[in-house]
Design a protein around this motif. Structure first.
Motif, PDB file in Angstrom:
ATOM      1  N   ARG A 133       0.836  -1.192   0.000  1.00  0.00           N
ATOM      2  CA  ARG A 133       0.000   0.000   0.000  1.00  0.00           C
ATOM      3  C   ARG A 133       0.872   1.243   0.000  1.00  0.00           C
ATOM      4  O   ARG A 133       1.981   1.215   0.533  1.00  0.00           O
ATOM      5  CB  ARG A 133      -0.973   0.016   1.181  1.00  0.00           C
ATOM      6  N   GLY A 134       0.370   2.294  -0.608  1.00  0.00           N
ATOM      7  CA  GLY A 134       1.115   3.551  -0.633  1.00  0.00           C
ATOM      8  C   GLY A 134       0.677   4.389  -1.812  1.00  0.00           C
ATOM      9  O   GLY A 134      -0.252   4.032  -2.532  1.00  0.00           O
ATOM     10  N   THR A 135       1.374   5.527  -1.993  1.00  0.00           N
ATOM     11  CA  THR A 135       1.090   6.337  -3.185  1.00  0.00           C
ATOM     12  C   THR A 135       1.814   5.679  -4.358  1.00  0.00           C
ATOM     13  O   THR A 135       2.652   4.782  -4.170  1.00  0.00           O
ATOM     14  CB  THR A 135       1.623   7.769  -3.022  1.00  0.00           C
ATOM     15  N   HIS A 136       1.502   6.168  -5.544  1.00  0.00           N
ATOM     16  CA  HIS A 136       2.145   5.636  -6.741  1.00  0.00           C
ATOM     17  C   HIS A 136       3.668   5.699  -6.603  1.00  0.00           C
ATOM     18  O   HIS A 136       4.369   4.693  -6.838  1.00  0.00           O
ATOM     19  CB  HIS A 136       1.658   6.458  -7.941  1.00  0.00           C
ATOM     20  N   ALA A 137       4.178   6.862  -6.177  1.00  0.00           N
ATOM     21  CA  ALA A 137       5.636   7.035  -6.060  1.00  0.00           C
ATOM     22  C   ALA A 137       6.223   6.088  -5.009  1.00  0.00           C
ATOM     23  O   ALA A 137       7.268   5.463  -5.230  1.00  0.00           O
ATOM     24  CB  ALA A 137       5.954   8.490  -5.717  1.00  0.00           C
ATOM     25  N   GLN A 138       5.513   5.983  -3.878  1.00  0.00           N
ATOM     26  CA  GLN A 138       6.011   5.089  -2.810  1.00  0.00           C
ATOM     27  C   GLN A 138       6.049   3.640  -3.288  1.00  0.00           C
ATOM     28  O   GLN A 138       6.993   2.899  -3.014  1.00  0.00           O
ATOM     29  CB  GLN A 138       5.103   5.188  -1.576  1.00  0.00           C
ATOM     30  N   LEU A 139       5.018   3.247  -4.020  1.00  0.00           N
ATOM     31  CA  LEU A 139       4.953   1.852  -4.474  1.00  0.00           C
ATOM     32  C   LEU A 139       5.998   1.561  -5.553  1.00  0.00           C
ATOM     33  O   LEU A 139       6.556   0.458  -5.590  1.00  0.00           O
ATOM     34  CB  LEU A 139       3.547   1.522  -4.978  1.00  0.00           C
ATOM     35  N   LEU A 140       6.274   2.563  -6.393  1.00  0.00           N
ATOM     36  CA  LEU A 140       7.338   2.351  -7.392  1.00  0.00           C
ATOM     37  C   LEU A 140       8.668   2.171  -6.679  1.00  0.00           C
ATOM     38  O   LEU A 140       9.464   1.289  -7.010  1.00  0.00           O
ATOM     39  CB  LEU A 140       7.411   3.527  -8.367  1.00  0.00           C
ATOM     40  N   ALA A 141       8.908   3.020  -5.652  1.00  0.00           N
ATOM     41  CA  ALA A 141      10.175   2.970  -4.918  1.00  0.00           C
ATOM     42  C   ALA A 141      10.343   1.633  -4.196  1.00  0.00           C
ATOM     43  O   ALA A 141      11.462   1.162  -3.979  1.00  0.00           O
ATOM     44  CB  ALA A 141      10.253   4.135  -3.928  1.00  0.00           C
ATOM     45  N   LEU A 142       9.224   1.014  -3.840  1.00  0.00           N
ATOM     46  CA  LEU A 142       9.258  -0.266  -3.123  1.00  0.00           C
ATOM     47  C   LEU A 142       9.791  -1.390  -4.018  1.00  0.00           C
ATOM     48  O   LEU A 142      10.274  -2.419  -3.536  1.00  0.00           O
ATOM     49  CB  LEU A 142       7.813  -0.584  -2.684  1.00  0.00           C
ATOM     50  N   GLN A 143       9.668  -1.187  -5.318  1.00  0.00           N
ATOM     51  CA  GLN A 143      10.134  -2.159  -6.311  1.00  0.00           C
ATOM     52  C   GLN A 143       9.571  -3.558  -6.073  1.00  0.00           C
ATOM     53  O   GLN A 143      10.278  -4.562  -6.201  1.00  0.00           O
ATOM     54  CB  GLN A 143      11.665  -2.199  -6.335  1.00  0.00           C
ATOM     55  N   GLY A 144       8.317  -3.591  -5.689  1.00  0.00           N
ATOM     56  CA  GLY A 144       7.661  -4.879  -5.437  1.00  0.00           C
ATOM     57  C   GLY A 144       6.672  -5.200  -6.537  1.00  0.00           C
ATOM     58  O   GLY A 144       6.925  -4.945  -7.717  1.00  0.00           O
ATOM     59  N   ARG A 145       5.505  -5.739  -6.108  1.00  0.00           N
ATOM     60  CA  ARG A 145       4.497  -6.195  -7.049  1.00  0.00           C
ATOM     61  C   ARG A 145       3.953  -5.055  -7.916  1.00  0.00           C
ATOM     62  O   ARG A 145       3.804  -5.181  -9.116  1.00  0.00           O
ATOM     63  CB  ARG A 145       3.347  -6.864  -6.285  1.00  0.00           C
ATOM     64  N   TYR A 146       3.632  -3.916  -7.239  1.00  0.00           N
ATOM     65  CA  TYR A 146       3.068  -2.791  -7.987  1.00  0.00           C
ATOM     66  C   TYR A 146       4.051  -2.324  -9.053  1.00  0.00           C
ATOM     67  O   TYR A 146       3.675  -2.084 -10.198  1.00  0.00           O
ATOM     68  CB  TYR A 146       2.735  -1.638  -7.031  1.00  0.00           C
ATOM     69  N   ALA A 147       5.319  -2.213  -8.650  1.00  0.00           N
ATOM     70  CA  ALA A 147       6.336  -1.716  -9.590  1.00  0.00           C
ATOM     71  C   ALA A 147       6.430  -2.649 -10.796  1.00  0.00           C
ATOM     72  O   ALA A 147       6.542  -2.178 -11.937  1.00  0.00           O
ATOM     73  CB  ALA A 147       7.684  -1.592  -8.885  1.00  0.00           C
ATOM     74  N   SER A 148       6.329  -3.961 -10.557  1.00  0.00           N
ATOM     75  CA  SER A 148       6.418  -4.837 -11.740  1.00  0.00           C
ATOM     76  C   SER A 148       5.149  -4.786 -12.576  1.00  0.00           C
ATOM     77  O   SER A 148       5.207  -4.850 -13.804  1.00  0.00           O
ATOM     78  CB  SER A 148       6.826  -6.268 -11.395  1.00  0.00           C
ATOM     79  N   MET A 149       3.974  -4.601 -11.916  1.00  0.00           N
ATOM     80  CA  MET A 149       2.734  -4.443 -12.692  1.00  0.00           C
ATOM     81  C   MET A 149       2.823  -3.177 -13.551  1.00  0.00           C
ATOM     82  O   MET A 149       2.408  -3.154 -14.705  1.00  0.00           O
ATOM     83  CB  MET A 149       1.531  -4.304 -11.744  1.00  0.00           C
ATOM     84  N   TRP A 150       3.381  -2.134 -12.970  1.00  0.00           N
ATOM     85  CA  TRP A 150       3.525  -0.858 -13.674  1.00  0.00           C
ATOM     86  C   TRP A 150       4.444  -1.021 -14.884  1.00  0.00           C
ATOM     87  O   TRP A 150       4.118  -0.600 -15.993  1.00  0.00           O
ATOM     88  CB  TRP A 150       4.060   0.208 -12.707  1.00  0.00           C
ATOM     89  N   ALA A 151       5.592  -1.662 -14.657  1.00  0.00           N
ATOM     90  CA  ALA A 151       6.552  -1.864 -15.752  1.00  0.00           C
ATOM     91  C   ALA A 151       5.906  -2.666 -16.879  1.00  0.00           C
ATOM     92  O   ALA A 151       6.062  -2.346 -18.060  1.00  0.00           O
ATOM     93  CB  ALA A 151       7.798  -2.584 -15.214  1.00  0.00           C
ATOM     94  N   LEU A 152       5.141  -3.670 -16.490  1.00  0.00           N
ATOM     95  CA  LEU A 152       4.481  -4.528 -17.480  1.00  0.00           C
ATOM     96  C   LEU A 152       3.465  -3.736 -18.308  1.00  0.00           C
ATOM     97  O   LEU A 152       3.430  -3.846 -19.535  1.00  0.00           O
ATOM     98  CB  LEU A 152       3.765  -5.661 -16.728  1.00  0.00           C
ATOM     99  N   GLN A 153       2.662  -2.916 -17.605  1.00  0.00           N
ATOM    100  CA  GLN A 153       1.648  -2.144 -18.337  1.00  0.00           C
ATOM    101  C   GLN A 153       2.275  -1.073 -19.216  1.00  0.00           C
ATOM    102  O   GLN A 153       1.778  -0.779 -20.291  1.00  0.00           O
ATOM    103  CB  GLN A 153       0.643  -1.499 -17.363  1.00  0.00           C
ATOM    104  N   GLN A 154       3.399  -0.503 -18.731  1.00  0.00           N
ATOM    105  CA  GLN A 154       4.082   0.510 -19.538  1.00  0.00           C
ATOM    106  C   GLN A 154       4.592  -0.111 -20.834  1.00  0.00           C
ATOM    107  O   GLN A 154       4.435   0.446 -21.900  1.00  0.00           O
ATOM    108  CB  GLN A 154       5.276   1.115 -18.771  1.00  0.00           C
TER     109      GLN A 154
END
Ligand code: ATP
Length: 308
Positions: A282-303
Motif C-alpha cells: 500500500r502507498g502512493t504511486h511514487a512510494q509503491l514504485l520505490a518499493l520495487q515490489g508487485r506494484y512496480a512490476s505491474m507498472w513496468a508490465l503495463q508501460q
C-alpha cells in the motif's frame, strides 16, 4: 390478411417487451436476493455525519456462502476465505484505489461497503458508524456506484437518469446529462429525453451507458462514490474522457476506485495492491514504485504493453 397480420405483429411487440422486462426483472430479483441476506438491526438509525465521511475497513474477513451453486439458498455455509484481515481507511474526501489480479477480492470490497453481504469478522464504518447498525436505505442513499456494466431500465432516458434522485426536475436531469457529456447525444435522438432505452429504443454503446450511469450518480450527489472501472469495452479516447469525468466528480468525495488500469490510479491518495484476499502493498504511486515490489512490476508490465 391485414386483420391477422396486425394482432400477430402486436403480439410480437408485446412478447419482446415481456422478454426484455423479464431480463430486467431477473436482474432486479438477483439484486434483491443479495439484499435479503442482510436486515436492518433492531433500532437501526439513519447514517449520519455525511458532510464529509471517512470510510474504514477494520480487520475484515469474508467468505461468500456456498449452497448448491444454483442460488436455491439451501444448506448455505461459508466457502473459502475471499478477504482476510483487510484494514484501510479512505479519509473524508479522498480517493483510495484498489488494484490486483482477477479474483483478488477487489469488487468484494465494494459489495461489502454497499452491504450486499454482512461480514462475520471485523468492522466497516462510515463516519464512525458500523454499517450494520444503520438503516440500509440511508446507507445506500449515501453511496453512488458507477459499475463496470451499468444496468439501464427499459424506460425513457430521462427515467434512467432521474432514477438517481426520484422527483428530480427535467432541468436537473438535463444538467446532470450535460455534466456527463451525454446531453447532445440524447438531444439528437428523435424523442430526446423521452426516447426509450433498450431493445426497441435507443441502443447505447458501453461508453454511452456509462455516461448515463455517471449522470445518474451526479444527480444523486452522494458523499461516497464507488467506481468499478470497466475492464475493456471502451476505446481509449472514450476511456480517457470518462476517466477525466470520473476524476472530476470524485473531487471532495470519499471515493473507492476498483481499477484495472494502473494509469488511472496514479493520483490516488493511496493505492492498495491486493492478491488472494489480502493487501500485500500500500502507498502512493511514487512510494509503491520505490518499493520495487508487485506494484512496480505491474507498472513496468503495463508501460511496456502500452508502448508495444
Ligand atoms: P476482477 O478483477 O476479475 O473483477 P476481483 O478482484 O474484483 O476480480 P472479486 O469479484 O472480489 O474479485 O472475487 C473474489 C473471489 O470471490 C473470487 O475468487 C470469486 O470467484 C469469488 N466470488 C465473487 N463473487 C462470488 C459469489 N457471489 N459467490 C461466491 N464466490 C464469489
Amino acid at each position: 390478411m391485414i386483420q391477422l397480420y396486425i394482432p400477430l405483429n402486436f403480439l410480437g411487440v408485446i412478447y419482446r417487451e415481456i422478454k426484455q422486462s423479464l431480463t430486467d426483472l431477473d436482474k432486479m430479483f438477483r439484486l434483491m436476493d443479495q439484499q435479503r441476506e442482510v436486515a436492518d438491526a433492531a433500532g437501526a438509525a439513519p447514517l449520519g455525519g455525511l458532510d464529509s465521511p471517512t470510510v474504514r475497513f477494520e480487520d475484515v474477513h469474508f467468505a461468500y456462502e456456498t449452497g448448491d451453486g444454483n442460488g436455491n439458498g439451501s444448506g448455505l455455509e461459508p466457502g473459502r476465505p475471499v478477504l482476510q484481515g483487510i484494514g484501510f481507511e479512505i479519509p473524508a474526501g479522498k480517493t483510495v484505489a484498489v488494484v490486483g489480479p482477477s479474483g483478488a477480492g477487489k469488487s468484494t470490497l465494494a459489495r461489502l461497503l454497499f452491504r450486499f453481504y454482512d461480514i462475520r469478522q471485523g468492522r466497516i464504518t462510515i463516519a464512525g458508524q458500523d454499517i450494520r447498525s444503520v438503516t440500509q436505505s440511508s446507507l445506500r442513499q449515501a453511496i453512488g456506484i458507477v459499475p463496470q456494466d451499468s444496468v439501464l431500465f427499459n424506460d425513457t432516458v430521462a427515467y434512467n437518469i432521474a432514477y438517481g434522485r426520484p422527483g428530480a426536475t427535467q432541468e436537473q436531469v438535463e444538467a446532470a446529462a450535460r455534466s456527463a457529456r451525454i446531453h447532445d447525444f440524447i438531444a439528437a435522438a428523435p424523442k430526446g429525453y423521452g426516447t426509450l432505452v433498450g431493445e426497441r429504443g435507443l441502443k447505447l454503446s458501453g461508453g454511452e451507458k456509462q455516461r448515463v450511469a455517471i449522470a445518474r450518480t451526479l444527480l444523486k450527489n452522494p458523499p461516497i462514490l464507488i467506481f468499478d472501472e470497466a475492464t475493456s469495452a471502451l476505446d481509449s479516447a472514450n476511456e480517457r474522457a470518462i476517466q477525466a469525468q470520473l476524476q472530476s466528480i470524485a473531487q471532495h468525495k470519499t471515493t473507492l476506485v476498483i481499477a484495472h488500469r494502473l494509469s488511472t490510479v496514479v493520483d490516488a491518495h493511496q493505492i492498495l495492491v491486493m492478491d488472494s484476499g489480502r493487501i500485500i502493498e500500500r502507498g502512493t504511486h511514487a512510494q509503491l514504485l520505490a518499493l520495487q515490489g508487485r506494484y512496480a512490476s505491474m507498472w513496468a508490465l503495463q508501460q511496456s504493453a502500452g508502448a508495444a
